[in-house]
Design a protein around this motif. Structure first.
Motif, PDB file in Angstrom:
ATOM      1  N   PHE A   1      19.937  29.301  -3.206  1.00 55.30           N
ATOM      2  CA  PHE A   1      21.020  30.268  -3.449  1.00 55.30           C
ATOM      3  C   PHE A   1      20.731  30.923  -4.804  1.00 55.30           C
ATOM      4  CE2 PHE A   1      22.935  27.072  -0.638  1.00 55.30           C
ATOM      5  CZ  PHE A   1      23.402  27.892   0.376  1.00 55.30           C
TER       6      PHE A   1
ATOM      7  N   ASP B   1      31.409  33.435  -0.026  1.00 54.69           N
ATOM      8  CA  ASP B   1      32.322  32.936  -1.069  1.00 54.69           C
ATOM      9  C   ASP B   1      33.393  33.968  -1.457  1.00 54.69           C
ATOM     10  OD1 ASP B   1      30.447  30.819  -1.146  1.00 54.69           O
ATOM     11  OD2 ASP B   1      29.389  31.705  -2.845  1.00 54.69           O
TER      12      ASP B   1
ATOM     13  N   ARG C   1      24.501  34.563   4.096  1.00 55.59           N
ATOM     14  CA  ARG C   1      25.785  34.391   4.751  1.00 55.59           C
ATOM     15  C   ARG C   1      26.533  35.731   4.877  1.00 55.59           C
ATOM     16  NH1 ARG C   1      27.149  30.038   0.292  1.00 55.59           N
ATOM     17  NH2 ARG C   1      26.116  31.713  -0.864  1.00 55.59           N
TER      18      ARG C   1
ATOM     19  N   TRP D   1      26.632  32.314  -8.743  1.00 56.73           N
ATOM     20  CA  TRP D   1      27.316  31.770  -7.563  1.00 56.73           C
ATOM     21  C   TRP D   1      28.743  32.313  -7.467  1.00 56.73           C
ATOM     22  CZ3 TRP D   1      25.608  25.955  -6.556  1.00 56.73           C
ATOM     23  CH2 TRP D   1      24.258  25.947  -6.211  1.00 56.73           C
TER      24      TRP D   1
ATOM     25  N   HIS E   1      33.047  32.630   5.382  1.00 51.97           N
ATOM     26  CA  HIS E   1      31.734  33.151   5.753  1.00 51.97           C
ATOM     27  C   HIS E   1      31.038  32.212   6.740  1.00 51.97           C
ATOM     28  CE1 HIS E   1      30.287  30.683   2.086  1.00 51.97           C
ATOM     29  NE2 HIS E   1      29.782  30.086   3.143  1.00 51.97           N
TER      30      HIS E   1
ATOM     31  N   ILE F   1      30.790  24.916 -11.305  1.00 50.18           N
ATOM     32  CA  ILE F   1      30.766  26.188 -10.551  1.00 50.18           C
ATOM     33  C   ILE F   1      32.140  26.534  -9.978  1.00 50.18           C
ATOM     34  CG2 ILE F   1      28.338  25.894  -9.907  1.00 50.18           C
ATOM     35  CD1 ILE F   1      29.445  24.959  -7.079  1.00 50.18           C
ATOM     36  N   ASP F   2      32.161  27.611  -9.207  1.00 47.87           N
ATOM     37  CA  ASP F   2      33.260  27.992  -8.315  1.00 47.87           C
ATOM     38  C   ASP F   2      34.610  28.183  -9.018  1.00 47.87           C
ATOM     39  OD1 ASP F   2      31.349  27.888  -6.376  1.00 47.87           O
ATOM     40  OD2 ASP F   2      32.283  26.318  -5.164  1.00 47.87           O
TER      41      ASP F   2
ATOM     42  N   GLU G   1      33.653  21.330  -3.265  1.00 49.83           N
ATOM     43  CA  GLU G   1      33.507  22.596  -4.002  1.00 49.83           C
ATOM     44  C   GLU G   1      34.494  23.605  -3.424  1.00 49.83           C
ATOM     45  OE1 GLU G   1      29.418  23.823  -3.389  1.00 49.83           O
ATOM     46  OE2 GLU G   1      29.737  24.254  -1.267  1.00 49.83           O
ATOM     47  N   ALA G   2      34.426  24.860  -3.913  1.00 49.30           N
ATOM     48  CA  ALA G   2      35.191  25.977  -3.328  1.00 49.30           C
ATOM     49  C   ALA G   2      36.713  25.824  -3.480  1.00 49.30           C
ATOM     50  CB  ALA G   2      34.824  26.159  -1.848  1.00 49.30           C
TER      51      ALA G   2
HETATM   52  O1  FUB Z   1      27.198  30.552  -3.040  1.00 45.62           O
HETATM   53  C1  FUB Z   1      26.645  29.451  -3.716  1.00 45.62           C
HETATM   54  C2  FUB Z   1      27.475  28.243  -3.518  1.00 45.62           C
HETATM   55  O2  FUB Z   1      27.536  27.925  -2.139  1.00 45.62           O
HETATM   56  C3  FUB Z   1      28.930  28.382  -3.906  1.00 45.62           C
HETATM   57  O3  FUB Z   1      29.161  28.386  -5.277  1.00 45.62           O
HETATM   58  C4  FUB Z   1      29.472  27.226  -3.167  1.00 45.62           C
HETATM   59  O4  FUB Z   1      30.859  27.169  -3.106  1.00 45.62           O
HETATM   60  C5  FUB Z   1      28.818  27.393  -1.825  1.00 45.62           C
HETATM   61  O5  FUB Z   1      29.497  28.310  -1.012  1.00 45.62           O
END
Ligand code: FUB
Length: 322
Positions: free
Chosen positions: A46, A15, A300, A83, A288, A134-135, A222-223
């Motif tokens: 994660f 990320d 990753r 995250w 990644h 998130i993100d 996401e991302a």
């Molecule tokens: O790294 C955890 C989660 O996985 C991230 O917040 C997402 O974007 C995905 O890469």
């Protein structure tokens, strides 16, 4: 074909958020660890507990790991899972933005402050008011305004919200309905909060219609990342369960944005996540994959590869295997 370069092998990293501060390239990654939690659709595996900052003065050069910049045990409101993070600079201070689940297992976005780009960062004692999911990705426009983009589906909990309010039983819309959008909000001058209600980052198809929730090859998952190239705003993101990095362009930071295409085809691993940054006159894609860990999706490794544009401003697609 150009080959991507793995950045470090002494820790697992993902990320990447890349920024140039003081003429040097700084990378703000997630720090992946093996915590033994079984893989599930909620992303519990994660289970990251801290952040490191990496830096380099050339994309081929030595990478410095500045060590732990923020630890979950020092964040009073956080429960688990640090995250994807991002960083920004304003008025002599550096701000680290990070999602973590609070003590009730709801993702919030926190902020921590430092005098130096590499930290250590001192967290605020509460998450950003009105933040969720998130993100976070912070984009500074040429007029100095800073915007936060955020959101992520499934384990990222975005489907639990409509118009910024938590739903009793939040689910993704039906396939034929409009897809859920990433969010964007202008940040306050103090960089510690939203100065407005987060707005939808609307992505339209070639006919000007919002992408549908069932359009898994193109809809936002996401991302989020934002960059500007030749006066155009490029919103890029992951499609999640179809494992693509895509982009859409618009004429202002709020959009709407029109879908343009794929930046990166699937990598080995489930997640795909990136940032795009100009450094010393060239553009780079930081992303990644899980090749070095033998395909373990939660372990990753960051990579960098040059990103190229066509004459018309479209991005040349990169193979995930590069
Ligand atoms: O790294 C955890 C989660 O996985 C991230 O917040 C997402 O974007 C995905 O890469």
């Amino acid at each position: 074909m150009k080959k991507a370069r793995y950045l470090v092998d002494h820790i697992y990293t993902a990320d990447a958020a890349a920024h140039v501060f003081k003429g040097r390239l700084y990378i703000y990654p997630s720090h992946d660890i093996e915590s033994g939690i079984p893989e599930n659709d909620n992303g519990d595996h994660f289970d990251m507990k801290d952040y490191h900052v990496l830096s380099m003065d050339s994309v081929d050069g030595e990478v410095t790991d500045h060590g732990v910049s923020l630890d979950i045990k020092d964040v009073p409101w956080a429960g688990r899972q640090m995250w994807d993070t991002d960083a920004a600079f304003k008025n002599g201070k550096y701000y680290l933005y990070f999602p973590a689940k609070d003590k009730t297992d709801i993702f919030r976005i926190g902020v921590a402050i430092s005098d130096r780009p590499e930290g250590p960062f001192v967290p605020q004692d509460h998450p950003i008011i009105g933040s969720y999911s998130i993100d976070p990705a912070v984009f500074e426009d040429e007029d100095g305004k800073q915007y936060m983009y955020f959101g992520g589906l499934w384990g990222g909990q975005l489907q639990r919200y409509r118009t910024n309010r938590a739903q009793e039983c939040g689910e993704e819309p039906d396939d034929q309905d409009s897809a859920l959008c990433a969010k964007v909000a202008l940040l306050n001058d103090d960089m510690l909060g939203f100065s407005e209600e987060p707005r939808d980052v609307l992505i339209l198809d070639e006919d000007g219609k919002p992408l549908s929730a069932g359009d898994h090859e193109r809809r936002f998952f996401e991302a989020s990342w934002m960059h500007k190239y030749k006066g155009k705003y490029y919103f890029s993101y992951s499609t999640g369960n179809t494992h693509l990095l895509c982009y859409a362009t618009g004429d202002n930071p709020y959009g709407p944005f029109t879908y343009q295409g794929v930046i990166l085809t699937p990598v080995l691993g489930w997640t795909t996540h990136h940032s795009i940054c100009e450094y010393k006159g060239k553009w780079y894609l930081f992303h990644h994959d899980s090749v070095p860990s033998g395909g373990r999706t939660w372990l990753r490794s960051l990579k960098v590869i040059e990103l190229e544009y066509n004459e018309d401003g479209s991005i040349k697609t990169i193979e995930g295997t590069a």
